[in-house]
Design a protein around this motif. Sequence first.
Motif, mmCIF file in Angstrom:
data_model
loop_
_atom_site.group_PDB
_atom_site.id
_atom_site.type_symbol
_atom_site.label_atom_id
_atom_site.label_comp_id
_atom_site.label_asym_id
_atom_site.label_seq_id
_atom_site.Cartn_x
_atom_site.Cartn_y
_atom_site.Cartn_z
ATOM 1 N N LEU A 245 -103.982 -47.370 15.402
ATOM 2 C CA LEU A 245 -103.045 -46.629 14.545
ATOM 3 C C LEU A 245 -102.233 -45.646 15.389
ATOM 4 O O LEU A 245 -101.014 -45.524 15.226
ATOM 5 N N SER A 246 -102.906 -44.983 16.335
ATOM 6 C CA SER A 246 -102.204 -44.019 17.191
ATOM 7 C C SER A 246 -101.159 -44.722 18.047
ATOM 8 O O SER A 246 -100.023 -44.254 18.155
ATOM 9 N N SER A 249 -98.290 -45.753 15.953
ATOM 10 C CA SER A 249 -97.512 -44.587 15.523
ATOM 11 C C SER A 249 -96.670 -44.027 16.664
ATOM 12 O O SER A 249 -95.508 -43.683 16.470
ATOM 13 N N ALA A 252 -93.738 -46.001 17.168
ATOM 14 C CA ALA A 252 -92.801 -45.913 16.043
ATOM 15 C C ALA A 252 -92.013 -44.615 16.052
ATOM 16 O O ALA A 252 -90.858 -44.594 15.635
ATOM 17 N N ILE A 253 -92.632 -43.507 16.508
ATOM 18 C CA ILE A 253 -91.917 -42.232 16.409
ATOM 19 C C ILE A 253 -91.244 -41.812 17.712
ATOM 20 O O ILE A 253 -90.341 -40.992 17.696
#
Lengths: 277, 290
Positions: A245-246, A249, A252-253
């Motif tokens: 997930l990290s 993420s 993605a950011i």
Amino acid sequence: MARNVTTSRKSINTIAAGALGFLMFFPVLWIVILSFKTEGNAIKAPLEILLNTGWTTESYGAVQARSNYFKHFSNSLIISLGSTFLGMLIAIPAAWSMAFVPAKRTKNVLMWMLSTKMLPPVGVLIPIYLIFRDLGILDTRTGLVIVLMLINLPIIVWMLYTYFREIPGEILEAARMDGASLREEVIHVLVPMAIPGMASTVLLNVILAWNEAFWTLNLTAAKAAPLTAFIASYSSPEGLFYAKLSAASVMAIAPILIMGWFSQKQLVRGLTFGAVK
Amino acid sequence: MATKASRSAARLMISPAVVLLLGWMLVPLSLTIYFSFLRYNLITPGANPFAGWDNYYWFLTDPSFKAAMANTLLLVGGVLLITVVGGILFALLLDQPMWGQGIIRIMAIAPFFVMPTVSGLVWKNMFMNPVNGIFGHIAQGLGLQPLDFFSQIPLLSIILIVSWQWLPFATLILLTALQSLDQEQLEASEMDGAGSFSRFLFIMLPHMARAITVVILIQTIFLLSIFAEILVTTNGGPGVSTTNLTYLIYVSSLLQFDVGMGSAGGVIAIILANIVAIFLMRMIGKNLDA
């Protein structure tokens, strides 16, 4: 500033503001750290993670292998760039003419455009969903490009308008007096002066479109899902996934974070519709 | 001077934007209003008879509507309180002389650029999870019972997550306003013997008043539509304790396929947003004249 500031006062300010800034930034920093850990290590106590665990890039590979991350990344890219480009294409002439050939109604048109932005998305969710279903553009990038272009169009027009209005008309007149044709006037005088404003408009709207998470979640499934929707798929509990997930993420950011830091000033102007400069 | 020809050219240049936005507003809006008067469910195909005010009646008398309204108000009010008060304090601090202000500011505004689904999930798992989250680990380290955020204080947890996202926005705008304050005015008041608190109360706060109003209004528009953060953390639960109006309408339209009821809810959401919008538009309109 004319006032004298003691070094100790400045140090206290720096420490206080630095601590607060660090706290705000910490969640972002933390997922960067977790993304370089194994799943087993990522759920340990924070101090242990920092001091006693090794680093690995395996999560980044796993995210791609597990769910074709780059498909969603390119969806995000196409949707945000596409909607911004299309919006600019429609907004530039409109903002241009409102700034340089203002009519009596210009102000009303601008205010009305702004009012469309106030429409809560959930109020028109059903009709848009049904229209998209009937047109067969549910879960397509085309559909999202259209919706995001429309919801951001008022912001694009407004931002461009406030930038264009700052271009002094005297310069145009001077160019005309010097015998410039309309074409020369546009290419050599107007465009160079308008480019910075247009660039910031593009930047802010790519950010807004990239992070938009109402329409992208409700109008997509597996095929056209951009990163917002892809990350949401991690909300179902499926065991150990903190590192993945990290990693997902962070990827993605990261691009938007970097763009955002460059567009701080424009952000204020764009999101307050020129009410605060 | 604008000639007649340039006027009509100007109209031609505006029209694509106007036509598109008009369509985007009128078509779905009239459909929502139309659907709201029909008995229309996607699971039961066939005729969709006229239902009068039934959908509104059922939507408004449903106990979850009352809960959703209360949650919406608490969510918007809570986030506004935290971000406006926090934003004023943070902006005042950042406006002080210090080293590395640029870096500090960059760190402080980062949350605003994090997409809502990421911030929802990161807070939910990495921080608020009672077993593996940082808060849980800290509580254990102190020998305390870890707090299960999303079952014990679900709405407050969401308020905290959303505040984290919006505090940078408030700070940035208030800081911009603060920096436009005339330094000489401050110095003059200082020479007249005004303390730092009265300088804040009588000079800085009035100067920021307009920016504060803008922050409140713009954030309210966005906060009324909070959706992704709820979807990825609690799904509106436990029960309806984190269901806001937006989420309730989403549930009845896309999960229960009740188009009529969802549309009635949509009309109500539009009316609510418009009340806020009117004030915002007036503020921005005034600025346009200046």
